[in-house]
Design an enzyme around this catalytic site. Structure first.
Site, PDB file in Angstrom:
ATOM      1  N   GLY A   7     -72.508 127.172  90.146  1.00 43.72           N
ATOM      2  CA  GLY A   7     -73.289 126.112  89.524  1.00 43.72           C
ATOM      3  C   GLY A   7     -72.728 124.756  89.895  1.00 43.72           C
ATOM      4  O   GLY A   7     -71.627 124.399  89.470  1.00 43.72           O
ATOM      5  N   LEU A   8     -73.498 124.027  90.708  1.00 40.69           N
ATOM      6  CA  LEU A   8     -73.027 122.731  91.203  1.00 40.69           C
ATOM      7  C   LEU A   8     -73.959 121.605  90.771  1.00 40.69           C
ATOM      8  O   LEU A   8     -74.382 120.774  91.561  1.00 40.69           O
ATOM      9  CB  LEU A   8     -72.901 122.766  92.727  1.00 40.69           C
ATOM     10  CG  LEU A   8     -71.884 123.770  93.276  1.00 40.69           C
ATOM     11  CD1 LEU A   8     -71.963 123.846  94.788  1.00 40.69           C
ATOM     12  CD2 LEU A   8     -70.466 123.406  92.825  1.00 40.69           C
ATOM     13  N   GLY A   9     -74.286 121.600  89.483  1.00 39.87           N
ATOM     14  CA  GLY A   9     -75.008 120.478  88.922  1.00 39.87           C
ATOM     15  C   GLY A   9     -74.077 119.279  88.805  1.00 39.87           C
ATOM     16  O   GLY A   9     -72.998 119.248  89.411  1.00 39.87           O
ATOM     17  N   MET A  11     -72.105 118.310  86.469  1.00 40.75           N
ATOM     18  CA  MET A  11     -70.775 118.663  85.955  1.00 40.75           C
ATOM     19  C   MET A  11     -70.030 119.554  86.930  1.00 40.75           C
ATOM     20  O   MET A  11     -68.882 119.290  87.309  1.00 40.75           O
ATOM     21  CB  MET A  11     -70.916 119.353  84.598  1.00 40.75           C
ATOM     22  CG  MET A  11     -71.433 118.458  83.493  1.00 40.75           C
ATOM     23  SD  MET A  11     -70.138 117.508  82.678  1.00 40.75           S
ATOM     24  CE  MET A  11     -69.411 118.745  81.624  1.00 40.75           C
ATOM     25  N   GLY A  12     -70.668 120.646  87.354  1.00 39.39           N
ATOM     26  CA  GLY A  12     -69.996 121.599  88.223  1.00 39.39           C
ATOM     27  C   GLY A  12     -69.539 120.998  89.536  1.00 39.39           C
ATOM     28  O   GLY A  12     -68.439 121.289  90.023  1.00 39.39           O
ATOM     29  N   ASP A  30     -74.170 127.913  94.735  1.00 41.88           N
ATOM     30  CA  ASP A  30     -75.295 127.357  93.991  1.00 41.88           C
ATOM     31  C   ASP A  30     -76.569 127.826  94.679  1.00 41.88           C
ATOM     32  O   ASP A  30     -76.580 128.040  95.913  1.00 41.88           O
ATOM     33  CB  ASP A  30     -75.238 125.818  93.967  1.00 41.88           C
ATOM     34  CG  ASP A  30     -76.235 125.211  92.991  1.00 41.88           C
ATOM     35  OD1 ASP A  30     -75.818 124.872  91.862  1.00 41.88           O
ATOM     36  OD2 ASP A  30     -77.426 125.083  93.347  1.00 41.88           O
ATOM     37  N   HIS A 176     -68.675 119.207  68.001  1.00 42.38           N
ATOM     38  CA  HIS A 176     -68.439 117.944  68.719  1.00 42.38           C
ATOM     39  C   HIS A 176     -69.761 117.254  69.035  1.00 42.38           C
ATOM     40  O   HIS A 176     -69.933 116.054  68.822  1.00 42.38           O
ATOM     41  CB  HIS A 176     -67.665 118.253  70.000  1.00 42.38           C
ATOM     42  CG  HIS A 176     -67.661 117.171  71.040  1.00 42.38           C
ATOM     43  ND1 HIS A 176     -68.732 116.933  71.881  1.00 42.38           N
ATOM     44  CD2 HIS A 176     -66.715 116.266  71.400  1.00 42.38           C
ATOM     45  CE1 HIS A 176     -68.463 115.939  72.685  1.00 42.38           C
ATOM     46  NE2 HIS A 176     -67.241 115.512  72.424  1.00 42.38           N
ATOM     47  N   ASN A 177     -70.724 118.031  69.543  1.00 42.77           N
ATOM     48  CA  ASN A 177     -72.014 117.436  69.893  1.00 42.77           C
ATOM     49  C   ASN A 177     -72.795 117.017  68.668  1.00 42.77           C
ATOM     50  O   ASN A 177     -73.531 116.031  68.694  1.00 42.77           O
ATOM     51  CB  ASN A 177     -72.827 118.421  70.741  1.00 42.77           C
ATOM     52  CG  ASN A 177     -72.391 118.412  72.193  1.00 42.77           C
ATOM     53  OD1 ASN A 177     -71.251 118.082  72.498  1.00 42.77           O
ATOM     54  ND2 ASN A 177     -73.288 118.773  73.094  1.00 42.77           N
ATOM     55  N   GLU A 180     -71.473 113.756  67.766  1.00 41.70           N
ATOM     56  CA  GLU A 180     -71.991 112.804  68.752  1.00 41.70           C
ATOM     57  C   GLU A 180     -73.386 112.319  68.375  1.00 41.70           C
ATOM     58  O   GLU A 180     -73.697 111.127  68.496  1.00 41.70           O
ATOM     59  CB  GLU A 180     -72.004 113.482  70.114  1.00 41.70           C
ATOM     60  CG  GLU A 180     -72.485 112.632  71.271  1.00 41.70           C
ATOM     61  CD  GLU A 180     -72.505 113.450  72.558  1.00 41.70           C
ATOM     62  OE1 GLU A 180     -73.609 113.729  73.062  1.00 41.70           O
ATOM     63  OE2 GLU A 180     -71.421 113.828  73.035  1.00 41.70           O
ATOM     64  N   TYR A 181     -74.233 113.228  67.883  1.00 39.72           N
ATOM     65  CA  TYR A 181     -75.582 112.850  67.448  1.00 39.72           C
ATOM     66  C   TYR A 181     -75.500 111.768  66.369  1.00 39.72           C
ATOM     67  O   TYR A 181     -76.228 110.773  66.398  1.00 39.72           O
ATOM     68  CB  TYR A 181     -76.318 114.059  66.866  1.00 39.72           C
ATOM     69  CG  TYR A 181     -76.965 114.989  67.863  1.00 39.72           C
ATOM     70  CD1 TYR A 181     -76.323 115.346  69.053  1.00 39.72           C
ATOM     71  CD2 TYR A 181     -78.190 115.568  67.602  1.00 39.72           C
ATOM     72  CE1 TYR A 181     -76.905 116.228  69.943  1.00 39.72           C
ATOM     73  CE2 TYR A 181     -78.785 116.448  68.485  1.00 39.72           C
ATOM     74  CZ  TYR A 181     -78.131 116.778  69.656  1.00 39.72           C
ATOM     75  OH  TYR A 181     -78.713 117.644  70.535  1.00 39.72           O
TER      76      TYR A 181
END
Length: 306
Positions: A7-9, A11-12, A30, A176-177, A180-181
């Site tokens: 996975g190379l989005g 982040m990756g 990917d 955590h998220n 964040e919201y």
């Protein structure tokens, strides 16, 4: 150290680059060949299939799965299980539901594999600033990949930690998220109040910059907000439509299950839903009710005005 990255989005790909620069050998895959080619240009070793990736990594293998949570992650894991050998370790760094992670860890353990779940925060800035990583899994499995976590983190001793057994990493990232919201919603509401006080003609970028230094509300989110307001504080090219990744919803559901009051996080999630409504039926009904019981004026829709 040697590691597979699937996975190379955004982040990756950046994580791969940071690891390669840190001296690790990273074998990547990917479904999008140009992304693999880009990683090769940064120093990674490319592969055209999961089978090839697995064949290029020495046993016992370590493979980091960084694809979309849900079905995509499950498909990759199911495929890898047929290719790996007992003693290999899978690392799952996406935003998976921690309950799915716990279930997967149990099934993988039965087949001789460990699952390490890494709640990963850092977004597009992680390449230069480092990533915050909340790691779940057995102590032995986590310790094996310490050099990887130390390279990805802002420093070897800060920004990452083993928080508990499999599932704990994704649980902590979920909360955590949710936090964040709430933080984002508070900033958004505050700046809207400032903007609405038209008689003062406030410079929102100036105020954001003032708050960045010495203020108790200073934060990285405020830094990013100041940058966004620098060129156009009216945000004229932005549509007020806000998505949610799902983790805010899971946080609220768990808060309910645990009898923990979480009104700020809950309301911040609901406000994201409001952002997606071009016109609220509930607001229309409220206006009608006020007109019915109190004779209050009702504004006609734009399409009905002459």
């Amino acid at each position: 150290m040697e590691l597979g990255m699937i996975g190379l989005g955004k982040m990756g790909a950046n994580m791969t680059t940071r690891l390669v620069k840190g001296g690790h050998r990273i074998v990547v895959f990917d479904r999008n060949p140009p992304k693999v080619e880009a990683a090769i240009a940064e120093g990674a070793d490319g592969s055209e299939s999961l089978e090839e990736l697995v064949s290029k990594i020495s046993m016992p293998r370590g493979i980091w799965v960084m694809v979309q949570a849900g079905d995509a992650t499950q498909i990759v894991i199911d495929t890898l299980v047929e290719l790996l050998s007992p003693g290999d370790i899978l690392i799952e760094g996406g935003n998976s539901n921690y309950k799915d992670t716990m279930r997967r860890a149990t099934k993988l353990k039965e087949k001789g594999f460990d699952l390490v779940d890494v709640g990963t925060s850092g977004g597009i800035w992680g390449l230069t600033e480092g990533y915050s990583m909340m790691v779940g899994g057995s102590a032995e499995a986590v310790a094996r990949f310490r050099p990887i976590f130390e390279t990805l983190a802002p420093s070897s001793e800060r920004g990452w930690g083993h928080v508990g057994p499999s599932g704990a990493g994704h649980f902590v990232k979920m909360v955590h998220n949710g936090i964040e919201y709430g933080l984002m919603q508070a900033y958004a509401e505050g700046f809207e109040i400032l903007k609405s006080k038209e008689e003062f003609n406030l410079d929102l970028h100036q105020i954001a910059e003032l708050w960045r230094y010495g203020s108790v509300v200073r934060s990285w989110l405020l830094d990013l907000t100041a940058e966004a307001l620098k060129d156009d504080q009216d945000l004229s090219d932005i549509q007020g439509w806000v998505a949610d990744s799902g983790e805010g919803r899971w946080t609220v559901k768990d808060a309910i299950d645990l009898d923990v009051p979480a009104p700020v996080i809950t309301l911040s999630l609901l406000m994201r839903f409001v952002s997606r409504q071009e016109e609220s039926y509930a607001a229309k009904l409220l206006a009608v009710m006020r007109g019915q019981f109190g004779g209050h004026a009702v504004k006609p829709s734009i399409s009905e005005t002459p």
